[in-house]
Design a protein around this motif. Structure first.
Motif, PDB file in Angstrom:
ATOM      1  N   PHE A  50       0.853  -1.183   0.000  1.00 34.92           N
ATOM      2  CA  PHE A  50       0.000   0.000   0.000  1.00 34.92           C
ATOM      3  C   PHE A  50       0.889   1.233   0.000  1.00 34.92           C
ATOM      4  O   PHE A  50       1.916   1.248   0.666  1.00 34.92           O
ATOM      5  N   SER A  51       0.488   2.265  -0.744  1.00 35.75           N
ATOM      6  CA  SER A  51       1.283   3.485  -0.826  1.00 35.75           C
ATOM      7  C   SER A  51       0.391   4.710  -0.649  1.00 35.75           C
ATOM      8  O   SER A  51      -0.735   4.730  -1.132  1.00 35.75           O
ATOM      9  N   THR A  52       0.922   5.714   0.029  1.00 34.51           N
ATOM     10  CA  THR A  52       0.205   6.991   0.105  1.00 34.51           C
ATOM     11  C   THR A  52       0.291   7.730  -1.212  1.00 34.51           C
ATOM     12  O   THR A  52      -0.502   8.630  -1.468  1.00 34.51           O
ATOM     13  N   GLY A  53       1.295   7.377  -2.032  1.00 37.46           N
ATOM     14  CA  GLY A  53       1.623   8.198  -3.190  1.00 37.46           C
ATOM     15  C   GLY A  53       2.394   9.413  -2.693  1.00 37.46           C
ATOM     16  O   GLY A  53       2.508   9.643  -1.479  1.00 37.46           O
ATOM     17  N   PRO A  54       2.949  10.204  -3.584  1.00 40.86           N
ATOM     18  CA  PRO A  54       3.710  11.385  -3.178  1.00 40.86           C
ATOM     19  C   PRO A  54       2.803  12.409  -2.499  1.00 40.86           C
ATOM     20  O   PRO A  54       1.693  12.682  -2.970  1.00 40.86           O
ATOM     21  N   ILE A  55       3.266  12.960  -1.384  1.00 39.68           N
ATOM     22  CA  ILE A  55       2.520  13.982  -0.649  1.00 39.68           C
ATOM     23  C   ILE A  55       3.331  15.272  -0.681  1.00 39.68           C
ATOM     24  O   ILE A  55       4.467  15.316  -0.199  1.00 39.68           O
ATOM     25  N   ASP A  56       2.754  16.312  -1.284  1.00 40.88           N
ATOM     26  CA  ASP A  56       3.400  17.619  -1.359  1.00 40.88           C
ATOM     27  C   ASP A  56       3.212  18.327  -0.024  1.00 40.88           C
ATOM     28  O   ASP A  56       2.096  18.486   0.459  1.00 40.88           O
ATOM     29  N   ASN A  57       4.307  18.741   0.569  1.00 42.28           N
ATOM     30  CA  ASN A  57       4.281  19.408   1.868  1.00 42.28           C
ATOM     31  C   ASN A  57       5.090  20.699   1.796  1.00 42.28           C
ATOM     32  O   ASN A  57       5.756  21.089   2.746  1.00 42.28           O
ATOM     33  N   VAL A 117      -4.627  -2.439  17.579  1.00 41.24           N
ATOM     34  CA  VAL A 117      -4.563  -1.144  16.907  1.00 41.24           C
ATOM     35  C   VAL A 117      -3.219  -0.530  17.279  1.00 41.24           C
ATOM     36  O   VAL A 117      -2.887  -0.424  18.462  1.00 41.24           O
ATOM     37  N   LEU A 118      -2.452  -0.151  16.292  1.00 36.07           N
ATOM     38  CA  LEU A 118      -1.113   0.385  16.503  1.00 36.07           C
ATOM     39  C   LEU A 118      -1.067   1.813  15.971  1.00 36.07           C
ATOM     40  O   LEU A 118      -1.552   2.082  14.867  1.00 36.07           O
ATOM     41  N   THR A 119      -0.478   2.716  16.749  1.00 34.80           N
ATOM     42  CA  THR A 119      -0.298   4.098  16.324  1.00 34.80           C
ATOM     43  C   THR A 119       1.183   4.431  16.387  1.00 34.80           C
ATOM     44  O   THR A 119       1.826   4.215  17.414  1.00 34.80           O
ATOM     45  N   LYS A 120       1.719   4.940  15.273  1.00 38.96           N
ATOM     46  CA  LYS A 120       3.131   5.328  15.192  1.00 38.96           C
ATOM     47  C   LYS A 120       3.197   6.768  14.674  1.00 38.96           C
ATOM     48  O   LYS A 120       2.409   7.163  13.809  1.00 38.96           O
ATOM     49  N   ASN A 121       4.133   7.535  15.191  1.00 40.71           N
ATOM     50  CA  ASN A 121       4.351   8.908  14.748  1.00 40.71           C
ATOM     51  C   ASN A 121       5.729   9.032  14.123  1.00 40.71           C
ATOM     52  O   ASN A 121       6.706   8.499  14.657  1.00 40.71           O
ATOM     53  N   TYR A 122       5.794   9.769  12.996  1.00 37.99           N
ATOM     54  CA  TYR A 122       7.042   9.931  12.267  1.00 37.99           C
ATOM     55  C   TYR A 122       7.249  11.399  11.898  1.00 37.99           C
ATOM     56  O   TYR A 122       6.288  12.144  11.695  1.00 37.99           O
ATOM     57  N   PHE A 123       8.489  11.769  11.742  1.00 35.93           N
ATOM     58  CA  PHE A 123       8.880  13.104  11.292  1.00 35.93           C
ATOM     59  C   PHE A 123       8.379  13.327   9.865  1.00 35.93           C
ATOM     60  O   PHE A 123       8.468  12.432   9.031  1.00 35.93           O
ATOM     61  N   ALA A 124       7.860  14.516   9.594  1.00 30.95           N
ATOM     62  CA  ALA A 124       7.383  14.805   8.233  1.00 30.95           C
ATOM     63  C   ALA A 124       7.620  16.256   7.833  1.00 30.95           C
ATOM     64  O   ALA A 124       7.006  16.739   6.894  1.00 30.95           O
ATOM     65  N   ASP A 125       8.512  16.954   8.508  1.00 25.08           N
ATOM     66  CA  ASP A 125       8.776  18.355   8.180  1.00 25.08           C
ATOM     67  C   ASP A 125       9.705  18.407   6.971  1.00 25.08           C
ATOM     68  O   ASP A 125      10.858  18.831   7.043  1.00 25.08           O
ATOM     69  N   LEU A 126       9.187  17.906   5.848  1.00 24.82           N
ATOM     70  CA  LEU A 126       9.901  17.754   4.581  1.00 24.82           C
ATOM     71  C   LEU A 126       9.054  18.352   3.467  1.00 24.82           C
ATOM     72  O   LEU A 126       7.830  18.402   3.583  1.00 24.82           O
ATOM     73  N   ASP A 127       9.681  18.770   2.367  1.00 24.16           N
ATOM     74  CA  ASP A 127       8.921  19.355   1.260  1.00 24.16           C
ATOM     75  C   ASP A 127       7.985  18.357   0.592  1.00 24.16           C
ATOM     76  O   ASP A 127       6.919  18.721   0.111  1.00 24.16           O
ATOM     77  N   ALA A 128       8.383  17.086   0.536  1.00 26.49           N
ATOM     78  CA  ALA A 128       7.544  16.041  -0.058  1.00 26.49           C
ATOM     79  C   ALA A 128       7.968  14.698   0.529  1.00 26.49           C
ATOM     80  O   ALA A 128       9.142  14.474   0.817  1.00 26.49           O
ATOM     81  N   PHE A 129       6.977  13.812   0.721  1.00 24.25           N
ATOM     82  CA  PHE A 129       7.268  12.505   1.286  1.00 24.25           C
ATOM     83  C   PHE A 129       6.240  11.493   0.803  1.00 24.25           C
ATOM     84  O   PHE A 129       5.208  11.835   0.221  1.00 24.25           O
ATOM     85  N   GLU A 130       6.540  10.233   1.042  1.00 25.29           N
ATOM     86  CA  GLU A 130       5.659   9.117   0.683  1.00 25.29           C
ATOM     87  C   GLU A 130       5.854   8.027   1.727  1.00 25.29           C
ATOM     88  O   GLU A 130       6.961   7.820   2.206  1.00 25.29           O
TER      89      GLU A 130
END
Length: 119
Positions: free
Chosen positions: A4-11, A64-77
């Protein structure tokens, strides 16, 4: 196995601030008997695709599992790979968040919106 993929996310920054600084991934194992393994990979997209998250998680039955990740990036997937053939049993959602914890609606991907490739 399912991928499964989120696809590219513009941030990209808006007035100098990126909309999402964090990504919360929520995974549900709906199987009441079987545990499953899931590989979570996060990629920085900046002209090339660079992996910055690579984690294998084990999900107990009905967990049910919850994980948090760094995302202060211009784009991510984010890409999720199930080790077992469990597409119907594991559901994944991804939520972009500000540092304050406020949700970023354009960076919300819920279980029925994900892109899947079955292998």
């Amino acid at each position: 196995m399912a991928i499964f993929s989120t696809g590219p996310i513009d941030n990209s920054p808006i007035l100098g601030v990126r909309p999402s600084q964090l990504v919360t991934v929520k995974v549900v194992n709906r199987d009441s008997l079987n545990p499953y393994n899931l590989v979570i990979q996060g990629f920085l997209l900046n002209g090339s695709r660079t992996m910055y998250v690579n984690e294998t998680v084990n999900l107990a039955p009905n967990q049910v599992l919850t994980k948090n990740y760094f995302a202060d990036l211009d784009a991510f997937e984010f890409v999720f790979t199930t080790v077992e053939a469990v597409e119907a049993e594991v559901e994944i959602s991804v939520w972009g968040k500000q540092n304050s914890g406020a949700l970023v609606d354009p960076h919300r991907i819920v279980a029925w919106e994900k892109q899947a490739v079955l292998i």
